[in-house]
Write a protein that holds these residues in place. Structure first.
Motif, mmCIF file in Angstrom:
data_model
loop_
_atom_site.group_PDB
_atom_site.id
_atom_site.type_symbol
_atom_site.label_atom_id
_atom_site.label_comp_id
_atom_site.label_asym_id
_atom_site.label_seq_id
_atom_site.Cartn_x
_atom_site.Cartn_y
_atom_site.Cartn_z
ATOM 1 N N VAL A 123 0.857 -1.186 0.000
ATOM 2 C CA VAL A 123 0.000 0.000 0.000
ATOM 3 C C VAL A 123 0.891 1.233 0.000
ATOM 4 C CG1 VAL A 123 -1.807 1.266 1.226
ATOM 5 C CG2 VAL A 123 -1.775 -1.223 1.311
ATOM 6 N N ARG A 124 0.626 2.164 -0.919
ATOM 7 C CA ARG A 124 1.406 3.396 -0.988
ATOM 8 C C ARG A 124 0.537 4.573 -0.602
ATOM 9 N NH1 ARG A 124 1.736 4.279 -6.107
ATOM 10 N NH2 ARG A 124 3.147 6.014 -5.819
ATOM 11 N N ASP A 125 1.103 5.501 0.158
ATOM 12 C CA ASP A 125 0.364 6.699 0.568
ATOM 13 C C ASP A 125 1.271 7.905 0.314
ATOM 14 O OD1 ASP A 125 -0.817 8.828 1.782
ATOM 15 O OD2 ASP A 125 -1.143 7.837 3.727
ATOM 16 N N ASN A 126 0.971 8.623 -0.785
ATOM 17 C CA ASN A 126 1.852 9.711 -1.203
ATOM 18 C C ASN A 126 1.915 10.875 -0.227
ATOM 19 O OD1 ASN A 126 3.184 8.987 -3.530
ATOM 20 N ND2 ASN A 126 1.330 9.209 -4.736
ATOM 21 N N SER A 127 0.895 11.027 0.596
ATOM 22 C CA SER A 127 0.898 12.178 1.502
ATOM 23 C C SER A 127 1.945 12.022 2.599
ATOM 24 C CB SER A 127 -0.485 12.376 2.111
ATOM 25 O OG SER A 127 -0.815 11.273 2.900
ATOM 26 N N LYS A 128 2.450 10.798 2.764
ATOM 27 C CA LYS A 128 3.481 10.560 3.777
ATOM 28 C C LYS A 128 4.882 10.646 3.186
ATOM 29 C CE LYS A 128 0.606 9.016 7.115
ATOM 30 N NZ LYS A 128 0.022 7.689 7.022
ATOM 31 N N CYS A 129 4.956 10.611 1.858
ATOM 32 C CA CYS A 129 6.255 10.491 1.179
ATOM 33 C C CYS A 129 7.090 11.759 1.365
ATOM 34 C CB CYS A 129 6.029 10.221 -0.300
ATOM 35 S SG CYS A 129 7.541 10.126 -1.264
ATOM 36 N N ILE A 130 8.382 11.589 1.699
ATOM 37 C CA ILE A 130 9.260 12.753 1.830
ATOM 38 C C ILE A 130 10.238 12.835 0.652
ATOM 39 C CG2 ILE A 130 9.088 12.897 4.348
ATOM 40 C CD1 ILE A 130 11.877 11.497 4.405
ATOM 41 N N LYS A 131 9.994 12.037 -0.367
ATOM 42 C CA LYS A 131 10.742 12.100 -1.634
ATOM 43 C C LYS A 131 12.244 11.879 -1.434
ATOM 44 C CE LYS A 131 7.202 15.093 -3.569
ATOM 45 N NZ LYS A 131 6.338 15.708 -2.644
ATOM 46 N N CYS A 132 12.599 11.011 -0.521
ATOM 47 C CA CYS A 132 14.011 10.711 -0.275
ATOM 48 C C CYS A 132 14.584 9.815 -1.360
ATOM 49 C CB CYS A 132 14.186 10.045 1.086
ATOM 50 S SG CYS A 132 13.575 8.343 1.133
ATOM 51 N N ARG A 133 13.719 9.072 -2.038
ATOM 52 C CA ARG A 133 14.081 8.234 -3.194
ATOM 53 C C ARG A 133 14.834 6.967 -2.846
ATOM 54 N NH1 ARG A 133 15.035 12.597 -7.966
ATOM 55 N NH2 ARG A 133 13.589 14.116 -7.138
ATOM 56 N N ARG A 134 14.808 6.571 -1.564
ATOM 57 C CA ARG A 134 15.426 5.284 -1.249
ATOM 58 C C ARG A 134 14.737 4.161 -2.017
ATOM 59 N NH1 ARG A 134 15.665 4.680 5.206
ATOM 60 N NH2 ARG A 134 17.279 6.191 5.699
ATOM 61 N N CYS A 135 13.401 4.242 -2.104
ATOM 62 C CA CYS A 135 12.652 3.180 -2.790
ATOM 63 C C CYS A 135 13.037 3.116 -4.263
ATOM 64 C CB CYS A 135 11.151 3.389 -2.624
ATOM 65 S SG CYS A 135 10.552 4.994 -3.201
ATOM 66 N N VAL A 136 13.289 4.298 -4.851
ATOM 67 C CA VAL A 136 13.676 4.348 -6.268
ATOM 68 C C VAL A 136 15.012 3.632 -6.450
ATOM 69 C CG1 VAL A 136 14.277 5.869 -8.182
ATOM 70 C CG2 VAL A 136 12.442 6.525 -6.595
ATOM 71 N N THR A 137 15.957 3.947 -5.559
ATOM 72 C CA THR A 137 17.289 3.336 -5.631
ATOM 73 C C THR A 137 17.205 1.823 -5.482
ATOM 74 O OG1 THR A 137 18.142 5.322 -4.593
ATOM 75 C CG2 THR A 137 19.601 3.427 -4.641
ATOM 76 N N VAL A 138 16.462 1.385 -4.469
ATOM 77 C CA VAL A 138 16.376 -0.053 -4.213
ATOM 78 C C VAL A 138 15.696 -0.765 -5.383
ATOM 79 C CG1 VAL A 138 14.719 -1.465 -2.926
ATOM 80 C CG2 VAL A 138 16.617 -0.420 -1.751
ATOM 81 N N CYS A 139 14.606 -0.178 -5.866
ATOM 82 C CA CYS A 139 13.830 -0.842 -6.918
ATOM 83 C C CYS A 139 14.650 -0.939 -8.204
ATOM 84 C CB CYS A 139 12.528 -0.100 -7.164
ATOM 85 S SG CYS A 139 11.360 -0.992 -8.196
ATOM 86 N N SER A 140 15.373 0.122 -8.561
ATOM 87 C CA SER A 140 16.106 0.034 -9.822
ATOM 88 C C SER A 140 17.494 -0.576 -9.671
ATOM 89 C CB SER A 140 16.177 1.380 -10.540
ATOM 90 O OG SER A 140 16.241 2.423 -9.637
ATOM 91 N N GLN A 141 18.227 -0.200 -8.618
ATOM 92 C CA GLN A 141 19.617 -0.672 -8.544
ATOM 93 C C GLN A 141 19.774 -2.034 -7.872
ATOM 94 O OE1 GLN A 141 22.415 2.275 -7.134
ATOM 95 N NE2 GLN A 141 21.254 3.911 -8.087
ATOM 96 N N VAL A 142 19.019 -2.262 -6.802
ATOM 97 C CA VAL A 142 19.182 -3.531 -6.088
ATOM 98 C C VAL A 142 18.341 -4.624 -6.743
ATOM 99 C CG1 VAL A 142 18.947 -4.701 -3.867
ATOM 100 C CG2 VAL A 142 19.665 -2.312 -3.939
ATOM 101 N N GLN A 143 17.130 -4.258 -7.155
ATOM 102 C CA GLN A 143 16.226 -5.263 -7.710
ATOM 103 C C GLN A 143 16.152 -5.230 -9.234
ATOM 104 O OE1 GLN A 143 16.334 -7.150 -5.425
ATOM 105 N NE2 GLN A 143 14.342 -7.439 -4.453
ATOM 106 N N GLY A 144 16.712 -4.218 -9.874
ATOM 107 C CA GLY A 144 16.690 -4.192 -11.334
ATOM 108 C C GLY A 144 15.292 -4.170 -11.926
ATOM 109 N N VAL A 145 14.333 -3.640 -11.183
ATOM 110 C CA VAL A 145 12.938 -3.628 -11.647
ATOM 111 C C VAL A 145 12.547 -2.236 -12.156
ATOM 112 C CG1 VAL A 145 10.530 -3.819 -10.880
ATOM 113 C CG2 VAL A 145 12.181 -5.595 -10.277
ATOM 114 N N GLY A 146 12.784 -1.207 -11.353
ATOM 115 C CA GLY A 146 12.496 0.150 -11.813
ATOM 116 C C GLY A 146 11.018 0.493 -11.888
#
Lengths: 175, 590
Positions: free
Chosen positions: B140-163
């Motif tokens: 479940v994602r809730d954008n109103s809580k997001c602080i745009k740190c982009r850790r999830c972006v890094t993990v999804c693309s670099q660690v998991q290669g999914v993007g």
């Protein structure tokens, strides 16, 4: 660069096969170039008028980049559009110089005259309206661009006349 | 080596080290929000600002390399004021409903606000609009809580290669998410939950099954049983303040009984069953290839990790025939519980609820796959992550740390040490070798303490080979064969491995794949925050759990042998085929 900068000059839509063929051409040239994504997107938009989901998915596959990443690039730059646009793309500059010299009033006049908001297209598919972030003509502020034509020192009261000239085909028929 | 000064203390640092690394090595804390170890720092959050003498502005410690003679202050009034300002700005656009947030007391932003002593927020501004994305079964994602740190972006693309996640739009309106305004189900997300594992705030979490499980436990018509994955026992303690790597198997069992489960069982039981089925499947494929000269899909890949299954179904359909047809231990458990065990205790499958405790978010997706109902009902009803179980135990008012150790119930609670190590990268491979080698040669795997060292540890891709000698007559065709093995974890590593196989550079017989870095012990549903030091501690705990048992080989699990005798027949038999095996389908990458 002239080709890159041209927007949505085409009003008639291409056949699916023709779109695919032309896109293949673009991808062939840019897929292996470092930093090739943005030029490919620019040229695709200039050819097809906008970037459809189909086109974007093909681009993302060709560049071996996730669709979300390509979408991130497209949504970052106000230049790119994912919806079909009108024959004429009107862009009002809201860069610093234009902003302080009344760019906002020009934009309001355009909105009122066209009856659409930023990012929208008139029902007759003649005009689309967008905001620009500096066209590099700050000395001429406030500036608007209609496709490739730059209009300088635009007065809100003259906006109607200017648009009418395009609508009547007296100006800038790039075709 | 550079010589520099931090907070008046002389320190040496190697060329290329950042201020943050250097300070941490010297035991000086600099707070961070966007930083992720081993990844390129992006300097997005500005929380790690430090004062460098002579520099015009404060510098981000994570992305500034040290130089000779640098004089750094990490805790000057100017630094503290700037950090406070940064965090106040983050808070000013953050939906700060802490008391009712999933991350209450487990939130890095909340902790940082407390650490910096923030008592008021000097800024009042627009807040991001709430848009809840609950389109997938796992997250479940809730954008109103997001602080745009982009850790999830890094993990999804670099660690998991999914993007699947990237910043969309620009400026204040930037949203970290799938393409444009799509939901997660609109892109090829594998639902591994590594994004939820690194999110510092409550912007991405698992989809909770807690309420549904409470309801089932309260329902007098339901027999509610629970299975616990091996990775839980090495991590659940962290929810109660234990050091990472503390084994809490006995306390966990006691807590589950107190919660009211009618049977407390072990996914280890079906991990052993998986080895019986998957080992037989591998040996059968090898026989077909080596003796009958048939074209069979090799290498064979393990199929326990549902994120990996999603990944293969989206991105590598050409390898789907190579996946073992074995269901994961979680799903085998559901299918066996609602048939064999349900019959034993005289309960109809529809009156039984099977709950799993998993270190994984993708397991929530897996249990609702439409084909996973071979028992005649949904084989597994609900999946709780380690974090959710921790929450339920607290909600129930159980004093976890003072619980006496208890043992799991028979027969589905019996598992071998080989099953325990399913939690670690390399563990399924090791468990399979312990059994397969012994079946083929009649001798125990000739390795120290039964561990296959070359495939253990945090290296992303690991290789090993075993030359088979002294075979028993039935398997003499394997005499002298060098069986080539590989293990990969973290899907970006998996992608590299698959590409090297596709290019013909590498060839193997058997490959273990785990979606998450470190294996299940580093799963998306584990207590936060998991870094390599935590991974290694949990891995160590799992190996000790294995070594502490007399029963360390899957084929010696009497309860599993009993299951074959009473119910299933033989591995890969008709009943097994129906209950324990599955199929995969190509999902076009969205």
């Amino acid at each position: 660069m002239a080709e890159n900068a041209a927007c949505c000059a085409c009003s008639e839509s291409l056949s699916e096969e023709e779109t695919a063929r032309q896109l293949e051409e673009i991808l062939e040239e840019y897929r292996d170039k470092p930093g090739g994504l943005i030029p490919a997107l620019q040229i695709a938009q200039s050819r097809f008028g906008y970037l459809s989901e189909t086109v974007l998915k093909k681009i993302s596959a060709a560049f071996n980049k996730p669709y979300s990443e390509v979408a991130g690039v497209v949504s970052f730059y106000s230049f790119f559009s994912t919806v079909p646009r009108g024959k004429y793309l009107v862009r009002a500059c809201l860069g610093t110089a234009c902003y302080v010299r009344g760019g906002k009033a020009v934009l309001s006049a355009l909105k009122k005259e066209l009856g659409i908001d930023v990012g929208q297209t008139t029902e007759d598919r003649l005009f689309s309206l967008d905001v620009g972030r500096c066209f590099g003509a700050c000395g001429l502020a406030p500036v608007i661009m209609v496709n490739d034509d730059v209009h300088q020192r635009v007065k809100p009261s003259k906006v109607g006349e200017l648009l009418k000239a395009y609508a009547a085909g007296e100006k800038g028929d790039a075709q | 080596m550079y010589k520099l000064i931090i907070n008046g203390k002389s320190i040496e640092a190697p060329d290329g080290a950042t201020i943050l690394e250097t300070a941490r090595r010297a035991g000086i804390r600099i707070p961070t929000l966007c930083f992720l170890e081993k990844r390129e720092p992006i300097g997005a959050c500005r929380v790690c600002l430090v004062e460098v003498a002579g520099a015009r502005t404060l510098m981000a410690a994570c992305s500034t390399p040290v130089t000779n003679g640098m004089d750094i202050k990490t805790n000057s009034p100017r630094v503290r004021a700037a950090r406070r300002q940064v965090v106040e700005l983050l808070l000013s656009e953050h939906d700060g409903n802490c008391q009712i947030c999933d991350r209450n007391q487990d939130c890095e932003l909340q902790a940082l606000a407390s650490e910096l002593g923030i008592r008021e927020i000097a800024y009042e501004g627009e807040k991001a609009k709430a848009k809840i994305d609950d389109s997938t079964p796992a997250l479940v994602r809730d954008n109103s809580k997001c602080i745009k740190c982009r850790r999830c972006v890094t993990v999804c693309s670099q660690v998991q290669g999914v993007g699947a996640l990237h910043p969309q739009g620009r400026g204040f309106d930037t949203v970290i998410g799938p393409a444009f305004t799509l939901n997660l189900d609109g892109v090829a997300c594998v639902q591994c939950g590594q994004c939820a594992a690194v999110c510092p705030v409550g912007a991405i979490s698992e989809r909770s099954h807690v309420e549904a499980v409470w309801k089932a436990l309260e329902d007098p018509k339901k027999t509610v049983i629970v299975q616990t994955a091996p990775a839980i026992r090495a991590a659940l303690g962290e929810c109660f303040g234990c050091e990472p790597g503390t084994r809490v198997t006995g306390k966990m069992t006691a807590a589950l009984r107190q919660l009211g489960f009618n049977g407390v069982f072990d996914t280890n039981f079906t991990a052993d069953l998986t080895i019986m089925e998957e080992g037989t499947e591998l040996l059968t494929r090898l026989k077909k290839a080596l003796v009958d000269g048939e074209k069979v899909p090799l290498p064979m890949f393990t199929s326990c990790s549902p994120g990996w299954i999603n990944f293969a179904e989206y991105y590598y359909p050409e390898f789907l025939p190579n996946l073992s047809t074995c269901k994961s231990p979680q799903q085998m458990f559901g299918a066996v519980a609602k048939t064999y065990y349900a019959q034993k205790i005289g309960v109809k499958p529809e009156d039984m609820t099977v709950v799993s405790i998993m270190p994984c978010t993708a397991k929530k997706f897996e249990c609702q796959r439409e084909e996973m109902n071979d028992s005649g009902a949904r084989d597994v009803d609900y999946v709780l992550t380690t974090r959710e179980l921790g929450r339920m135990i607290k909600e129930a008012g159980i004093d976890f740390m003072s619980l006496e150790d208890e043992k799991m119930d028979a027969p589905l609670g019996l598992g071998s040490g080989a099953a325990d190590i399913f939690a670690n990268t390399g563990g399924v491979m090791e468990a399979a070798l312990r059994t397969a080698y012994e079946i083929v040669t009649g001798r125990q795997l000739p390795m120290e303490n039964l561990h296959v060292k070359p495939v253990a540890g945090l290296e992303g891709i690991k290789e090993a080979s075993v030359v088979i000698t002294g075979t028993v007559p039935a398997w003499s065709f394997l005499e002298g064969v060098e069986v080539k093995l590989a293990v990969a974890h973290g899907l970006a590593n998996v992608r590299r491995l698959l590409e090297s196989i596709k290019r013909g550079e590498k060839s193997y017989h058997f490959i273990e794949i785990m979606t998450c870095p470190g294996g299940c012990i580093g799963g998306g549903g584990q207590p936060r925050m998991t870094d390599d030091s935590v991974r290694l501690k949990r891995i160590g705990a799992i190996y000790s759990e294995d070594e502490s048992k007399a029963l360390r080989k899957s084929h010696e699990n009497d309860a599993v042998q009993q299951l074959y005798k009473e119910f299933l027949g033989a591995p890969l038999g008709e009943k097994s085929h129906h209950l324990l095996h599955t199929h995969y389908k190509h999902k076009p990458a969205l």
